[in-house]
Design an enzyme around this catalytic site. Structure first.
Site, PDB file in Angstrom:
ATOM      1  N   ASP B 240       2.335   9.360  -5.294  1.00 49.31           N
ATOM      2  CA  ASP B 240       2.563   7.884  -6.442  1.00 49.31           C
ATOM      3  C   ASP B 240       3.627   7.133  -5.480  1.00 49.31           C
ATOM      4  O   ASP B 240       3.081   6.016  -5.396  1.00 49.31           O
ATOM      5  CB  ASP B 240       3.322   8.386  -7.519  1.00 49.31           C
ATOM      6  CG  ASP B 240       2.708   9.079  -8.736  1.00 49.31           C
ATOM      7  OD1 ASP B 240       1.433   9.022  -8.575  1.00 49.31           O
ATOM      8  OD2 ASP B 240       3.311   9.548  -9.357  1.00 49.31           O
ATOM      9  N   ARG B 243       1.233   5.886  -2.323  1.00 52.06           N
ATOM     10  CA  ARG B 243       0.492   4.877  -2.706  1.00 52.06           C
ATOM     11  C   ARG B 243       1.058   3.419  -2.548  1.00 52.06           C
ATOM     12  O   ARG B 243       0.439   2.258  -2.200  1.00 52.06           O
ATOM     13  CB  ARG B 243      -0.375   5.044  -4.138  1.00 52.06           C
ATOM     14  CG  ARG B 243      -1.313   6.126  -3.802  1.00 52.06           C
ATOM     15  CD  ARG B 243      -1.754   6.809  -5.150  1.00 52.06           C
ATOM     16  NE  ARG B 243      -2.470   7.998  -4.628  1.00 52.06           N
ATOM     17  CZ  ARG B 243      -2.764   9.090  -5.557  1.00 52.06           C
ATOM     18  NH1 ARG B 243      -2.299   9.221  -6.903  1.00 52.06           N
ATOM     19  NH2 ARG B 243      -3.330  10.031  -5.215  1.00 52.06           N
ATOM     20  N   ARG B 268     -10.869 -25.381  14.428  1.00 48.95           N
ATOM     21  CA  ARG B 268     -12.384 -25.229  14.780  1.00 48.95           C
ATOM     22  C   ARG B 268     -12.945 -26.557  14.009  1.00 48.95           C
ATOM     23  O   ARG B 268     -13.029 -26.791  12.868  1.00 48.95           O
ATOM     24  CB  ARG B 268     -13.044 -24.087  14.256  1.00 48.95           C
ATOM     25  CG  ARG B 268     -14.441 -24.001  14.462  1.00 48.95           C
ATOM     26  CD  ARG B 268     -14.843 -23.480  15.690  1.00 48.95           C
ATOM     27  NE  ARG B 268     -16.577 -23.663  15.752  1.00 48.95           N
ATOM     28  CZ  ARG B 268     -17.146 -23.280  16.689  1.00 48.95           C
ATOM     29  NH1 ARG B 268     -16.559 -22.736  17.725  1.00 48.95           N
ATOM     30  NH2 ARG B 268     -18.510 -23.331  16.522  1.00 48.95           N
ATOM     31  N   GLY B 340     -18.714 -16.134  15.350  1.00 51.28           N
ATOM     32  CA  GLY B 340     -18.781 -15.132  16.642  1.00 51.28           C
ATOM     33  C   GLY B 340     -17.579 -14.706  16.975  1.00 51.28           C
ATOM     34  O   GLY B 340     -17.315 -13.395  17.654  1.00 51.28           O
ATOM     35  N   GLU B 363      -4.512   8.684   1.600  1.00 53.38           N
ATOM     36  CA  GLU B 363      -3.626   8.900   0.192  1.00 53.38           C
ATOM     37  C   GLU B 363      -4.434   8.559  -1.047  1.00 53.38           C
ATOM     38  O   GLU B 363      -3.709   8.280  -1.946  1.00 53.38           O
ATOM     39  CB  GLU B 363      -2.503   7.768   0.506  1.00 53.38           C
ATOM     40  CG  GLU B 363      -1.848   8.282   1.843  1.00 53.38           C
ATOM     41  CD  GLU B 363      -0.384   7.906   2.034  1.00 53.38           C
ATOM     42  OE1 GLU B 363       0.312   7.728   0.886  1.00 53.38           O
ATOM     43  OE2 GLU B 363       0.211   7.962   3.240  1.00 53.38           O
ATOM     44  N   SER B 366     -10.548   5.592  -2.969  1.00 55.06           N
ATOM     45  CA  SER B 366     -10.523   4.583  -4.208  1.00 55.06           C
ATOM     46  C   SER B 366     -11.117   5.182  -5.423  1.00 55.06           C
ATOM     47  O   SER B 366     -10.483   5.023  -6.548  1.00 55.06           O
ATOM     48  CB  SER B 366     -11.735   3.425  -4.068  1.00 55.06           C
ATOM     49  OG  SER B 366     -10.957   2.594  -2.952  1.00 55.06           O
TER      50      SER B 366
END
Lengths: 382, 380
Positions: B240, B243, B268, B340, B363, B366
């Site tokens: 617990d 996490r 950019r 890139g 841990e 999902s």
């Protein structure tokens, strides 16, 4: 740090919850079917102080703050999204008058909005050809003999036919662009204010949505809300708060979808066991719960910042974006979990699915929220 | 309702952020490339009290709350995710259970030097054929008099190559299922304990993991953490908290990728203007920022609940589930914004993307988080 809320916040939420369960929920499906505005329930909201949650008590409000308001909208929306939006718009109008109104405007409008004597407040910004871009607004107000005369059409006006007072935006200086827009307080029944067509909507059907036409609708100079030419500022401030309202509505919608789906998944059996025992279903419930909690926390954080008098525009936009988008996914998933029963009106989820759809559209589309957020994050020095 | 950091928590964030910017970010790419354990950085973390954040000062820790720990995990992982997990394992998976379940003697011997960061701990639950399903565990500890004899194999053990002591879970009574496992503190120096070479991983390459082998390892009874049969309870309560650490790590990785994407997009140019002028880019950044904030609030709430001593299994699971899946989305978008350049090691976003992937796995995958959350929903 405190995630539990104060006693006052918890009390307002509990009172809204009680009303939602006992009064709103049992009536919601039928009101939706008939697209019937629940006048009686709106008056009850007024008696409970839920039409002016964040309005000073001196003006008849509950003076419970922005967080309590968000919690209350969540609870009402969990039972009935239509009623929640009616409530949210009236609260938003009240708060806007608190912020920008003169003492006289506050004294006249706020107690009537708060009590439900006036069934609603309305917000008249959108037009047939101008929604997210108020600069293309064409409604105008001209000063004639000391009175402002409004002409034009407003579209998608929630409670526009029921409102005791409407905030209406109009162009007062055609040359001045954004600086030429002014907000006015127009009372319901003012000559020249004509209620147009009642929109036949796919969702939030028991809230009222109309178009309004202003035909030489004259209001006194004292009807200006804020300053002449500063209308856009009034609108943007109202919308920042309004987004907390819709984020709360969406959060309540997700919760309702989760509640209904959990109930159904426990009862419905397939292949010899309740469908809740299949991971395909259980994991969908887990995702709905996670999305709900994220939406709720984002919404309450924006409300808490607002209550603390700190900037909250970006947080409100984020809350509205994430909550309304999550509501799409959650209500669609809820229909899926119900299978065929999700597609008929015997269960509430088809209504939730229809109700949720507008949440990514009104009070700023998701695209507008992303613009607001991007503007905030890209203007920062980092 | 007050969803902001306190002054003290803000200071922790500032301190960790500065440390990450000066000591971690400049080195993280090299550590990743070389699979190099950041020993110097870990020593400095120890000096800052970050190897035992929520352990009281009298036991060698910094005595801070779990919200501060969550904030620190985010900031350190923002600098280097590998360093973040080294810290998380020592704090959440090693120090925390000993603080909670240890005897006075165990705290003195096995906690104080670790909370100070003089020594490093690890947590060994996973085995080659059992991960999330601890009931399938093969490692056994057989009691003989006042001693246990430990046999078995643990793998994917973070900090395994460096750990001075490992908290190992083993079956002590097969007939009792979950209630038949126990936890043991196993010093690296004991006879019969060997380690494989370090795993070659996709990401978090500054941290080491490996397989641990236990062959007739003899442990005195006083090395058992908690009662016999309490192993599962120790493991679950520890996870617990763990996490919270991993949610913080995922958040930090995402935050780093997001900041780099914003910086790159501002510089950019394409079609005659900075790419930040295009809604396609603006909206990606807006979504990234929004999801990061949502993860942060879920995390803070779980940590705040832990600080208040209330049950927070579902809330920790939600924080970890959301933060880790968000992290994969955000780091992937950060690559997209870079085009890139996002795909080559000249920029850091490819590392963030690789680092993100493990946060959805360790841990509790999902899927395990969803099991925990769904159980909570269906119970309520």
């Amino acid at each position: 740090m405190d995630f539990d809320g104060t006693e006052v916040q918890q009390a307002v939420a509990a009172s809204a919850r009680k009303f939602a369960v006992e009064r709103a929920e049992p009536a919601a499906a039928e009101a939706d079917r008939r697209a019937r505005f629940p006048e009686e329930l709106v008056r009850e909201l007024g008696q409970l102080g839920l039409l002016a949650v964040n309005v000073p008590s001196a003006f008849g409000g509950s003076e419970a703050g922005a967080v309590a308001y968000a919690l209350a909208v969540m609870e009402v929306a969990r039972a009935d999204c239509s009623l929640a939006v009616t409530m949210a718009v009236t609260n938003m109008v009240g708060e806007t008058i608190v912020r920008f109104g003169t003492e006289e405007q506050k004294a006249r409008c706020l107690p009537r909005l708060a009590s439900g004597e006036w069934l609603a407040g309305s917000f008249g910004l959108s037009e047939p050809q101008a929604g997210s871009d108020p600069n293309s607004m064409s409604t105008r107000a001209d000063l004639r003999d000391g009175r402002w005369v409004l002409n034009g059409t407003k579209q998608w006006i929630t409670s526009g036919d029921r409102a005791g007072v409407l905030i209406v935006w109009a162009r007062t200086d055609v040359e001045a662009g954004n600086r030429g827009i002014t907000a006015f307080l127009v009372e319901g029944g003012t000559p020249g204010l004509v209620v147009g067509r009642h929109e036949e909507k796919m969702g939030i059907r028991s809230s009222s949505t109309v178009s309004l036409t202003f035909e030489d609708c004259a209001v006194p100079a004292s009807a200006v809300l804020g300053e002449v030419g500063h209308g856009l500022r009034v609108a943007l401030a109202a919308l920042d708060g309004g987004r907390i309202g819709i984020a709360s509505q969406a959060t309540g919608t997700i919760r309702a979808a989760l509640d209904a789906s959990t109930r159904y998944a426990r009862e419905r059996r397939a292949f010899g066991k309740p469908i809740a025992e299949f991971q395909a279903i259980a994991f969908a419930l887990a995702d709905m719960r996670t999305a709900h909690d994220a939406a709720r926390l984002m919404t309450l954080r924006a409300a808490a910042l607002k209550e603390a008098g700190r900037p909250f525009g970006q947080e409100a936009a984020m809350a509205k974006l994430i909550a309304s988008e999550a509501a799409q996914a959650a209500t669609s998933k809820a229909v899926q979990i119900h299978g065929g029963y999700g597609y008929i009106d015997e269960f509430p989820v088809e209504r939730l699915f229809r109700d949720a759809r507008v949440q990514t559209i009104y009070e700023g589309t998701s695209e507008i929220q992303r613009l607001v957020i991007a503007r905030h994050i890209l203007s920062r020095g980092d | 309702m007050d969803i902001q950091l306190t002054e003290e928590q803000r200071q922790v964030r500032e301190l960790c952020r500065q440390f990450a910017d000066s000591e971690l970010r400049p080195n993280a790419r090299k550590w990743d490339l070389d699979h190099q354990f950041p020993a110097d950085a870990v020593r400095k973390l120890a000096e800052m009290g970050l190897m035992g954040v929520a352990i009281p000062p009298e036991l060698g820790g910094a005595g801070m709350d779990n919200v501060s720990y969550a904030v620190a995990m985010e900031e350190i992982s923002r600098g280097c995710a590998g360093t973040g997990v080294i810290m998380s394992v020592n704090n959440s998976l090693y120090c925390d259970p000993i603080y909670k379940f240890g005897t006075e003697e165990q705290k003195r011997d096995f906690l104080v030097p670790f909370a100070r960061g003089e020594r490093l701990g690890a947590f060994a639950l996973t085995e080659p054929t059992s991960g999330s399903d601890a009931a399938e565990m093969r490692t056994v500890a057989v009691k003989k008099g006042n001693e246990y004899v430990l046999n078995g194999t643990k793998n994917f053990i973070t900090n395994g190559p460096q750990a001075d002591v490992v908290l190992v879970f083993a079956v002590t009574d097969r007939s009792r299922g979950h209630k038949g496992t126990s936890a043991f503190l196993v010093p690296g120096s004991v006879k019969g304990f060997t380690r494989s070479k370090a795993d070659d991983k996709v990401g978090i390459r500054a941290s080491g993991s490996c397989t641990l082998f236990f062959e007739d390892v003899v442990l005195p009874e006083r090395f058992r953490l908690g009662g016999e049969g309490e192993g599962f309870k120790v493991a679950m309560q520890t996870l617990d908290g763990g996490r919270i650490g991993i949610a913080g790590q995922a958040l930090g990785i995402a935050q780093a990728a997001y900041e780099e994407a914003v910086a790159y997009a501002k510089e950019r140019k394409a079609f005659g203007q900075p790419i930040t002028q295009f809604q396609a880019i603006q909206f990606m950044l807006a979504d990234m920022a929004t999801e990061i904030e949502a993860a942060r609030l879920l995390l803070w709430r779980a940590a705040w609940m832990k600080d208040r001593g209330v049950r927070h299994s579902a809330e920790s699971a939600m924080a970890k589930l959301y933060a880790s899946e968000m992290c994969e989305r955000v780091t992937s978008k950060a690559i997209q914004v870079h085009g890139g350049y996002g795909y080559v090691k000249e920029y850091d976003v490819e590392r963030h993307w690789r680092d993100s992937r493990i946060t959805e796995i360790y841990e509790g995958t999902s899927e395990i988080q969803r099991l925990v959350i769904a159980a909570n929903v269906l119970k309520g």
